[in-house]
Write a protein that holds these residues in place. Structure first.
Motif, PDB file in Angstrom:
ATOM      1  N   SER A 440       0.847  -1.196   0.000  1.00 29.41           N
ATOM      2  CA  SER A 440       0.000   0.000   0.000  1.00 29.41           C
ATOM      3  C   SER A 440       0.874   1.235   0.000  1.00 29.41           C
ATOM      4  N   ASP A 442       4.036   1.418  -0.984  1.00 27.98           N
ATOM      5  CA  ASP A 442       4.716   1.511  -2.278  1.00 27.98           C
ATOM      6  C   ASP A 442       3.766   2.054  -3.348  1.00 27.98           C
ATOM      7  N   SER A 443       2.524   1.571  -3.330  1.00 27.67           N
ATOM      8  CA  SER A 443       1.547   2.057  -4.309  1.00 27.67           C
ATOM      9  C   SER A 443       1.383   3.558  -4.189  1.00 27.67           C
ATOM     10  N   ALA A 444       1.198   3.998  -2.931  1.00 20.98           N
ATOM     11  CA  ALA A 444       0.993   5.428  -2.726  1.00 20.98           C
ATOM     12  C   ALA A 444       2.184   6.220  -3.252  1.00 20.98           C
ATOM     13  N   LYS A 445       3.383   5.697  -3.027  1.00 21.56           N
ATOM     14  CA  LYS A 445       4.574   6.413  -3.501  1.00 21.56           C
ATOM     15  C   LYS A 445       4.581   6.490  -5.023  1.00 21.56           C
ATOM     16  N   THR A 446       4.289   5.344  -5.677  1.00 20.72           N
ATOM     17  CA  THR A 446       4.327   5.377  -7.139  1.00 20.72           C
ATOM     18  C   THR A 446       3.207   6.247  -7.687  1.00 20.72           C
ATOM     19  N   LEU A 447       2.171   6.485  -6.862  1.00 22.71           N
ATOM     20  CA  LEU A 447       1.088   7.349  -7.307  1.00 22.71           C
ATOM     21  C   LEU A 447       1.370   8.814  -6.996  1.00 22.71           C
ATOM     22  N   ALA A 449       2.724  10.098  -3.874  1.00 22.03           N
ATOM     23  CA  ALA A 449       2.700  10.565  -2.492  1.00 22.03           C
ATOM     24  C   ALA A 449       4.117  10.611  -1.928  1.00 22.03           C
TER      25      ALA A 449
END
Lengths: 540, 276
Positions: A440, A442-447, A449
């Motif tokens: 989660s 990592d996802s936020a970072k790639t999105l 954040a």
């Protein structure tokens, strides 16, 4: 293994600096002073140290002996209690499970108060014995009193550790063993017990540490002749002003506690409970069998010993033994203006001081716990900080503050409480953050954040409850803490536990009951908040 | 967008990945295939910036992005465990990246992304109530909503049942046609790679064994490892035939005979791919 850039941003570095400086200055510095002080004992060789130990062998023997006996009996009560929780289904189980928080949130001074009310020479039990049979039993003011109070206080730790791994044992192993010809006893001895062993040893070492460093229970229930290292350190500092001897005892105790603490950390890692799907179904009590009746009686026994002290304090606060009515006179007495000079401080100040310290500790320790737990900060040596604090007793820390910062400083006491609550806050928050899966994040970072947005948007919403639980936990720990304030308050700041402790020492149990009830009420609010906001697995 | 990896090295306590270099052409569908522990996910994490590298460079188009953190790289990633934010609903999940990038017309873009993954009307749904396939598609919608330069998929079909896997394969094909995104798929399943990609990178224990089109990988495996990897597949050249006005490809192939009497060969209609 975090990302490469933005890793050393100023926010992260300043948080790390704050955290590290806090611990260096308010934990390691005072500790170092105490340890250095012990060298000033003018003993130059190893054999001199040995000879001091031999001179004080009764003291050292007492410390080990009472802690060992307390631990053994805590296991004897705690393991069957763990069995009931892990294997039985009964109404009100949640409440019984909640007992396991008692050692952490119930102030030790209240245990003392309750034990005096119940088992004192003129206590309830002895009054009944005297009226019915004409004799009484000397429960307290000796070895027996210490053991009884320690077992009451610490069996829940064993219960908590052991039941959580017992609940998660894979039923398939048991079934396989049975198909291979093992009977129930074989299964327990060869399959169940070995798997429970890490949690048994982990909880036993924790109980040992708590009993070894127990203070209020030893000084009040142990009587004059019984002393332990922790109590002796206190006496050497405040009564004899013999800092060198006090520091030497503190050093020796620190070594002992470090060894036991490493046992605790080694086995609590092994104990870490994995949630398995093949849990054994729970069974109900079978009242037609002797075993079922024994199990049920034991459950009732646990509930009674857990609730009786609370009941005793509640009754005592409102019951005037001289007239035999229920009144609010005890409260009037402690809060009346004429009673202001009862001690160095008045009751209202004590309540306010306690609340101030508790709120301070709640905020600061949870903030430290958060810094220590966040992936983004990745503070070096966090686990080292958290583990060290378990091997340092409250009186040793207080001694360090006394030598390093002097007594009578409210802020130092507040910081001390934050340090004492830190391992708990860290554990609760860290466990909650570990539940936030790294994908989660990592996802936020790639999105898109950044570190701060990841915290605000992803982590914070999921650890809100844990943060409240952590604050409640720290609040309760600060509220019940006695030793640090006793060493450092210097006659200026008396908190609620100090106030009660003094009242018990002067046998003013009526007034102690009233203040005890107030302290209990505050602790209970914290206790309820922890229960309400934390997951079972989060606390210990 | 073209991606270039130049001498990328990563160090782990237990193993290393040394000097990996390759290019992902713009608009291509590249699969990185290999057994677990071969380093394929690590490469994906290097591309999106989550993996700390010991050395090497990564270029997006001509730009060196090695020092750019993941939140600024604009690479859409679908992680193996789909990693939907469980405290947010479908709309909020898909809108997350748009909000972070302070995008305009967020709700229109969310609706469009959900439409692309065939989940119109799912905006208000709680993500916990979605099926496995729906969750994957929300994760994809979330990754593509803010128009990334590249879409990275880490085992997106893992954990789906066989029927759903087939559906999702067709969906990914369709997605590529709809969006013309540069896509990278990480998978341990050579089936998926053959079915979906136009370039395959075969990896084994931190090293690239071979890079090529599916036909190259089939017909000229460069190492024993690759040969072992593709040995269960049959590649046959076909000839175009027209029958009743419809075009067909006809091919001949042979299998070792077993037993006596009549022989039958069964084939699954969905599990083939035509290459040109």
């Amino acid at each position: 293994m975090d990302f490469r850039v933005g890793k050393n941003n100023y926010l992260r570095l300043s948080l790390i600096a704050f955290f590290t400086a806090f611990f260096l200055f308010f934990f390691f510095y005072p500790l170092a002073i105490v340890l250095l002080k012990s060298i000033s004992l003018n003993q130059n060789s190893f054999s001199d140290f040995i000879s001091i130990l031999v001179e004080n062998k009764t003291l050292i023997w007492n410390s080990f002996y009472q802690a060992s006996i307390s631990t053994i009996f805590s296991l004897l009560v705690g393991i069957p209690a763990a069995y009931l929780i892990a294997r039985k289904d009964f109404p009100g189980k949640k409440i019984v499970k909640a007992i396991s928080l008692v050692p952490f949130v119930f102030p030790s001074v209240l245990v003392v108060l309750a034990f005096v009310i119940l088992l004192g020479n003129n206590g309830w039990v002895n009054s009944i014995l005297k009226n019915l049979f004409g004799f009484h039993i000397q429960f307290l003011y000796g070895f027996l009193g210490i053991i009884l109070a320690h077992v009451f206080f610490n069996f829940p730790i064993v219960m908590r550790f052991v039941s959580s791994s017992w609940e998660n044992l894979d039923v398939k192993m048991k079934e396989s063993a049975k198909t291979l010809g093992a009977n129930n006893f074989d299964v327990f001895l060869r399959i169940t017990l070995p798997q429970l062993l890490p949690s048994i040893i982990a909880s036993a070492s924790l109980v040992f540490i708590f009993c070894f460093t127990s203070f209020a229970i030893i000084t009040t229930l142990g009587g004059l002749q019984f002393s332990t290292l922790e109590v002796e350190i206190y006496r050497q500092i405040l009564r004899n002003l013999d800092f060198a001897t006090g520091a030497f005892f503190a050093l020796f105790q620190f070594i002992v506690l470090s060894i036991i603490a490493s046992l605790y950390f080694y086995f609590s890692k092994k104990h870490s409970v994995s949630q398995k799907s093949n849990r054994e179904p729970l069974s109900k009590f079978n009242f037609s069998s002797l075993r079922g009746i024994a199990e049920f009686s034991f459950l009732i026994f646990i509930i009674v010993i857990a609730l009786l002290p609370i009941f005793a304090i509640a009754v005592f606060a409102f019951f005037d033994p001289s007239t035999g009515d229920f009144t609010l006179r005890a409260f009037e007495k402690i809060f009346s203006v004429s009673n202001v000079t009862l001690f160095e401080t008045n009751a209202i100040t004590a309540v306010l001081l306690s609340l101030f310290l508790a709120f301070f500790a709640a905020l600061v320790s949870s903030f430290l716990g958060l810094i220590a737990s966040l992936k983004q900060t990745n503070v070096p040596f966090v686990n080292f900080f958290a583990s060290c604090s378990i091997a340092v007793s409250v009186i040793t820390l207080a001694f360090g503050y006394y030598l390093g910062f002097g007594s009578g400083q409210l802020l130092i006491i507040a910081i001390g409480h934050s340090i004492l609550a830190f391992p708990f806050a860290f554990r609760i928050i860290n466990n909650a953050l570990l539940q936030v899966d790294s994908e989660s994040i990592d996802s936020a970072k790639t999105l898109g954040a950044d570190d701060v947005s990841v915290f605000i948007k992803i982590q914070f919403p999921r650890i809100k409850k844990a943060l409240i639980a952590s604050m409640a936990f720290a609040f309760a720990i600060s509220l019940g803490e006695l030793g640090l304030v006793l060493v450092l308050y210097d006659g200026i700041f008396a908190t609620m536990p100090v106030y009660i402790y003094r009242l018990i020492s002067t046998y003013d149990l009526f007034a102690a009951g009233a203040m005890g009830f107030l302290l209990f009420a505050f602790s209970f609010i914290a206790f309820y908040a922890i229960e309400f906001f934390s997951n079972d697995a989060e606390v210990f | 967008m073209k991606v270039l990896l130049e001498n990328v090295s990563v160090k782990f306590p237990a193993w290393n990945m040394d000097n990996i270099s390759f290019e992902i052409p713009s608009g291509s569908f590249t699969s990185i295939v290999g057994p677990s522990g071969s380093g394929k996910t690590t490469i994906l994490r290097c591309i999106c910036g989550l993996q700390e590298m010991v050395s090497g460079k990564i270029f997006f188009s001509e730009k060196d992005v090695t020092q750019i953190p993941p939140e600024k790289r604009n690479a859409g990633v679908v992680f193996q465990g789909d990693s939907l934010f469980s405290h947010l609903n479908v709309f909020e999940n898909v809108a997350f990246g748009l909000e972070m990038k302070k995008s305009e017309k967020i709700s229109q873009k969310v609706v469009a992304a959900l439409k692309t993954v065939n989940l119109e009307g799912f905006e208000k749904r709680n993500v916990e109530t979605l099926s496995g396939g729906e969750r994957k598609r929300v994760a994809i919608a979330r990754a593509i909503a803010s128009e990334p330069d590249i879409l990275l998929l880490d085992e997106p079909l893992n954990g789906l049942d066989a029927a759903l896997k087939e559906k999702m394969k067709f969906f990914l094909n369709e997605l590529r046609e709809k969006t013309s995104l540069t896509m990278v798929l990480v998978t341990h399943d050579i089936d998926e790679a053959f079915f979906l990609s136009d370039r395959i990178i075969v990896m084994n224990s931190g090293k690239i064994e071979q890079i090529g089109s599916p036909i190259e990988i089939f017909s000229t495996p460069k190492s024993d490892f690759v040969r072992e990897f593709v040995k269960d597949y049959i590649l046959v050249e076909g000839a175009e035939k027209t029958r009743n006005g419809k075009k067909f490809v006809e091919a001949k192939f042979s299998l070792p005979a077993k037993g006596k009497g009549k022989h039958f060969i069964s084939l699954k209609k969905t599990n083939y791919r035509l290459f040109h």
